[in-house]
Each structure stands twice: as structure tokens, then as C-alpha cells.
Design a protein around this motif. Structure first.
Motif, PDB file in Angstrom:
ATOM      1  N   LEU A 116     101.389  33.220  79.772  1.00 22.52           N
ATOM      2  CA  LEU A 116     102.620  33.572  79.062  1.00 22.52           C
ATOM      3  C   LEU A 116     102.348  33.512  77.560  1.00 22.52           C
ATOM      4  CD1 LEU A 116     105.687  34.183  79.554  1.00 22.52           C
ATOM      5  CD2 LEU A 116     106.073  31.744  79.115  1.00 22.52           C
ATOM      6  N   TRP A 117     102.462  34.673  76.909  1.00 22.80           N
ATOM      7  CA  TRP A 117     102.238  34.779  75.468  1.00 22.80           C
ATOM      8  C   TRP A 117     103.558  34.986  74.733  1.00 22.80           C
ATOM      9  CZ3 TRP A 117      99.019  37.325  78.930  1.00 22.80           C
ATOM     10  CH2 TRP A 117      97.637  37.078  78.838  1.00 22.80           C
ATOM     11  N   HIS A 118     103.808  34.217  73.683  1.00 21.68           N
ATOM     12  CA  HIS A 118     104.906  34.444  72.738  1.00 21.68           C
ATOM     13  C   HIS A 118     104.272  35.009  71.468  1.00 21.68           C
ATOM     14  CE1 HIS A 118     108.117  32.120  74.888  1.00 21.68           C
ATOM     15  NE2 HIS A 118     107.034  31.623  75.477  1.00 21.68           N
ATOM     16  N   LEU A 119     104.461  36.282  71.211  1.00 30.81           N
ATOM     17  CA  LEU A 119     103.806  36.920  70.079  1.00 30.81           C
ATOM     18  C   LEU A 119     104.339  36.384  68.754  1.00 30.81           C
ATOM     19  CD1 LEU A 119     103.196  38.933  72.476  1.00 30.81           C
ATOM     20  CD2 LEU A 119     103.008  40.689  70.690  1.00 30.81           C
ATOM     21  N   GLN A 120     103.450  36.326  67.760  1.00 31.69           N
ATOM     22  CA  GLN A 120     103.827  35.895  66.424  1.00 31.69           C
ATOM     23  C   GLN A 120     104.243  37.070  65.551  1.00 31.69           C
ATOM     24  OE1 GLN A 120     103.896  32.549  65.569  1.00 31.69           O
ATOM     25  NE2 GLN A 120     103.506  32.336  67.779  1.00 31.69           N
ATOM     26  N   SER A 121     103.660  38.233  65.797  1.00 29.43           N
ATOM     27  CA  SER A 121     103.883  39.383  64.922  1.00 29.43           C
ATOM     28  C   SER A 121     105.164  40.136  65.235  1.00 29.43           C
ATOM     29  CB  SER A 121     102.700  40.344  65.013  1.00 29.43           C
ATOM     30  OG  SER A 121     102.500  40.771  66.356  1.00 29.43           O
ATOM     31  N   LEU A 122     105.615  40.094  66.474  1.00 28.22           N
ATOM     32  CA  LEU A 122     106.823  40.779  66.910  1.00 28.22           C
ATOM     33  C   LEU A 122     107.570  39.888  67.907  1.00 28.22           C
ATOM     34  CD1 LEU A 122     105.508  44.425  67.543  1.00 28.22           C
ATOM     35  CD2 LEU A 122     106.978  43.673  65.660  1.00 28.22           C
ATOM     36  N   PRO A 123     108.888  40.053  68.039  1.00 27.30           N
ATOM     37  CA  PRO A 123     109.657  39.205  68.970  1.00 27.30           C
ATOM     38  C   PRO A 123     109.493  39.659  70.420  1.00 27.30           C
ATOM     39  CG  PRO A 123     111.128  40.770  67.901  1.00 27.30           C
ATOM     40  CD  PRO A 123     109.776  40.950  67.255  1.00 27.30           C
ATOM     41  N   LEU A 124     108.283  39.499  70.930  1.00 27.14           N
ATOM     42  CA  LEU A 124     107.956  39.920  72.283  1.00 27.14           C
ATOM     43  C   LEU A 124     107.351  38.771  73.060  1.00 27.14           C
ATOM     44  CD1 LEU A 124     106.222  43.366  71.541  1.00 27.14           C
ATOM     45  CD2 LEU A 124     108.576  43.010  72.304  1.00 27.14           C
ATOM     46  N   ILE A 125     107.606  38.752  74.356  1.00 28.01           N
ATOM     47  CA  ILE A 125     106.992  37.790  75.274  1.00 28.01           C
ATOM     48  C   ILE A 125     106.345  38.586  76.402  1.00 28.01           C
ATOM     49  CG2 ILE A 125     107.360  35.901  76.902  1.00 28.01           C
ATOM     50  CD1 ILE A 125     109.793  35.079  75.263  1.00 28.01           C
ATOM     51  N   LEU A 126     105.074  38.307  76.659  1.00 32.53           N
ATOM     52  CA  LEU A 126     104.367  38.960  77.763  1.00 32.53           C
ATOM     53  C   LEU A 126     103.988  37.929  78.809  1.00 32.53           C
ATOM     54  CD1 LEU A 126     103.042  41.618  78.859  1.00 32.53           C
ATOM     55  CD2 LEU A 126     100.905  40.782  77.844  1.00 32.53           C
ATOM     56  N   GLU A 144     109.035  41.273  77.559  1.00 32.30           N
ATOM     57  CA  GLU A 144     110.423  41.065  77.173  1.00 32.30           C
ATOM     58  C   GLU A 144     110.591  41.213  75.666  1.00 32.30           C
ATOM     59  OE1 GLU A 144     113.961  37.670  77.330  1.00 32.30           O
ATOM     60  OE2 GLU A 144     111.999  37.288  78.249  1.00 32.30           O
ATOM     61  N   ASN A 145     111.569  41.997  75.276  1.00 35.90           N
ATOM     62  CA  ASN A 145     111.974  42.130  73.887  1.00 35.90           C
ATOM     63  C   ASN A 145     113.046  41.081  73.602  1.00 35.90           C
ATOM     64  OD1 ASN A 145     112.856  42.870  71.369  1.00 35.90           O
ATOM     65  ND2 ASN A 145     113.652  44.873  71.977  1.00 35.90           N
ATOM     66  N   CYS A 146     112.735  40.113  72.732  1.00 37.77           N
ATOM     67  CA  CYS A 146     113.668  39.024  72.435  1.00 37.77           C
ATOM     68  C   CYS A 146     114.603  39.349  71.280  1.00 37.77           C
ATOM     69  CB  CYS A 146     112.883  37.749  72.116  1.00 37.77           C
ATOM     70  SG  CYS A 146     111.824  37.195  73.459  1.00 37.77           S
ATOM     71  N   SER A 147     114.532  40.576  70.791  1.00 37.79           N
ATOM     72  CA  SER A 147     115.374  41.002  69.682  1.00 37.79           C
ATOM     73  C   SER A 147     116.442  41.968  70.177  1.00 37.79           C
ATOM     74  CB  SER A 147     114.507  41.702  68.621  1.00 37.79           C
ATOM     75  OG  SER A 147     115.290  42.415  67.697  1.00 37.79           O
ATOM     76  N   PRO A 148     117.594  42.040  69.505  1.00 35.09           N
ATOM     77  CA  PRO A 148     118.599  43.049  69.868  1.00 35.09           C
ATOM     78  C   PRO A 148     118.190  44.451  69.419  1.00 35.09           C
ATOM     79  CG  PRO A 148     119.342  41.794  67.960  1.00 35.09           C
ATOM     80  CD  PRO A 148     118.095  41.124  68.453  1.00 35.09           C
ATOM     81  N   ASP A 149     117.140  44.524  68.604  1.00 38.86           N
ATOM     82  CA  ASP A 149     116.671  45.815  68.101  1.00 38.86           C
ATOM     83  C   ASP A 149     115.586  46.390  69.003  1.00 38.86           C
ATOM     84  OD1 ASP A 149     118.301  45.474  65.803  1.00 38.86           O
ATOM     85  OD2 ASP A 149     116.739  44.207  64.921  1.00 38.86           O
ATOM     86  N   THR A 150     115.399  47.697  68.919  1.00 41.68           N
ATOM     87  CA  THR A 150     114.267  48.313  69.609  1.00 41.68           C
ATOM     88  C   THR A 150     112.982  47.955  68.858  1.00 41.68           C
ATOM     89  OG1 THR A 150     114.598  50.357  68.355  1.00 41.68           O
ATOM     90  CG2 THR A 150     115.597  50.235  70.540  1.00 41.68           C
TER      91      THR A 150
END
Length: 246
Positions: A116-126, A144-150
């Protein structure tokens, strides 16, 4: 089919192994969740470059975390949120993304090896889960996109394969293009002008030692959309079957 799980330390790195009577797979969480070995027991063959022979094994941390070529460049890793270095606005993204140099959270869930990776550069979790089922390796992904934005991204399944003459890779869906290192779109399966393959085939021969990028990209990936990938390891020892995305 019984699946066995074990842990060992190799050259200072904790290696987690999942195996059955047909396949032995080794994963190193500390090196970006890298799969360093996929061994076909029935045919006595290693599929990934950089693990054997042991005196040429490539296990080390990158000298420069922004330069992929300073790392081990072995086995199978993940590229996210980009493959080539690029910029989005004022934000700079490094070559091959950030996962290859980021140790994920690691767990064993039932018969699965889970990273499980929590990205630092973008609000994404893989999340990636690996399971063995007979002669098949299944890799299931959730992004998973953790932001309300695309969020724009590019993800690639990045393997350095230890191939032999006559090896073939086949696909569930017929690809039409691939990308050069410079990002140029090339026709598939004939990206090189001095090589031609039958247009009706969905397979292409490769060199003996070959990098392979297969992946997804989106400029507007919806929140909670979950791409999945699977790699079916079956058939004769010189074939990969059914690496597809959906």
C-alpha cells in the motif's frame, strides 16, 4: 492448491516469498515493493532479470532517489504517477515516478502479499495484492484519488524480463501503439522499422533482456475508480498469457 509463505533476509533486505508447487515469487517491500524473482519450478526457469545467478544479484538502494538508473533496475516494480520525467504546472515529476524508491506499507492478507503506497507528489493511494492460484499469478490493483478534484496520472506495470529466444507476450486486448523512451507514439507490435510482424497477431517477440512497460493513463481519473490488472502465468514456459487491464 496449497500456498506457502515465508520470510528470509538476503543481502540485508527482508524478502517475502509466496510459493506453491509450480511458482515461487519473492517480494522486497523495502525496495519499492519490488518483485525480485518469479521462478517456474516445473521448468526450472527464472523469469525476472537481476536475481540469478546470486553473484550477479542486484539488490541495493538508489544512490540518487531521482535517478532510476542509480537503483538496482531489476525485477518488477510500479511506475506512478508518471513514467517519463515531466512537469504539471510548477510541479516536477521524476523519471519512473516515485513508487520504485518508496517502501510501501506491507501486509499479508489471507493468501495475498499486499503493498500500500500513499503518494507524496499527488493525493493518490495505490494498493496491490499478489496471489498464486495454481500456475497463475494474479496481481490486483486499486488506485484511489483522495482529492475532490480530478488528478492526472500515468501508471505502468514495469518489468525487466529475463527472456529467451522465441518468447512471446500475448494480450487480452489488442494494443495498437507503444511509446519510445522519448514519449513518441509507435505502432505495435512493430515499433522498429527493421522488424516486421504479422498484422493479425497479438503477440511480439522480444530481445533476450527486455524492459516492459504496460499501463494506464488519464487526465481526468474519477474519484474511487479502481483499475485492475492481472497477469496469468500459464501455458508453455516461453509464454506469458493474458496481461490485460480493465
Amino acid at each position: 492448491m496449497n500456498t506457502e509463505l515465508s520470510t528470509q533476509v538476503v543481502e540485508g533486505f527482508v524478502c517475502h516469498t509466496i510459493s506453491n508447487k509450480q511458482i515461487n515469487l519473492i517480494l522486497v517491500p523495502e525496495l519499492g515493493g519490488r518483485v525480485v524473482s518469479i521462478y517456474d519450478k516445473l521448468n526450472s526457469r527464472e523469469w525476472l532479470d537481476g536475481w540469478s545467478p546470486s553473484d550477479r544479484r542486484r539488490l541495493w538502494h538508489p544512490d540518487d532517489p531521482e535517478r532510476y538508473d542509480s537503483g538496482p533496475g531489476a525485477g518488477l516494480d510500479e511506475c506512478l504517477p508518471t513514467v517519463l520525467p515531466c512537469r504539471i504546472g510548477n510541479r516536477r515529476f521524476t523519471d519512473h515516478g516515485e513508487l520504485w524508491r518508496t517502501a510501501p506499507g506491507f501486509s499479508i492478507e489471507g493468501r495475498d502479499l499486499v503493498c500500500l503506497w500513499h503518494l507524496q507528489s499527488l493525493p493518490l493511494i495505490l494498493k496491490r495484492a499478489i496471489r498464486l492460484e495454481g500456475d497463475t499469478i494474479t496481481m490486483r490493483y486499486r488506485l484511489e484519488n483522495c482529492s475532490p478534484d480530478t488528478i492526472p496520472f500515468q501508471w505502468a506495470w514495469h518489468a525487466l524480463l529475463k527472456l529467451e529466444d522465441g518468447d512471446i507476450m500475448t494480450f487480452e486486448d489488442r494494443p495498437e501503439t507503444c511509446r519510445s523512451p522519448s514519449g513518441e507514439a509507435l505502432s505495435w507490435p512493430s515499433p522498429f522499422p527493421d522488424k516486421t510482424f504479422p498484422a493479425e497477431t497479438q503477440a511480439a517477440p522480444f530481445l533476450r533482456r527486455q524492459k516492459c512497460f504496460l499501463g494506464l493513463s488519464s487526465k481526468a481519473w474519477p474519484r474511487s475508480r479502481a483499475p485492475r490488472a492481472h497477469w496469468n502465468y500459464r501455458g508453455p514456459p516461453t509464454s506469458f498469457h493474458g496481461l490485460g487491464f480493465g
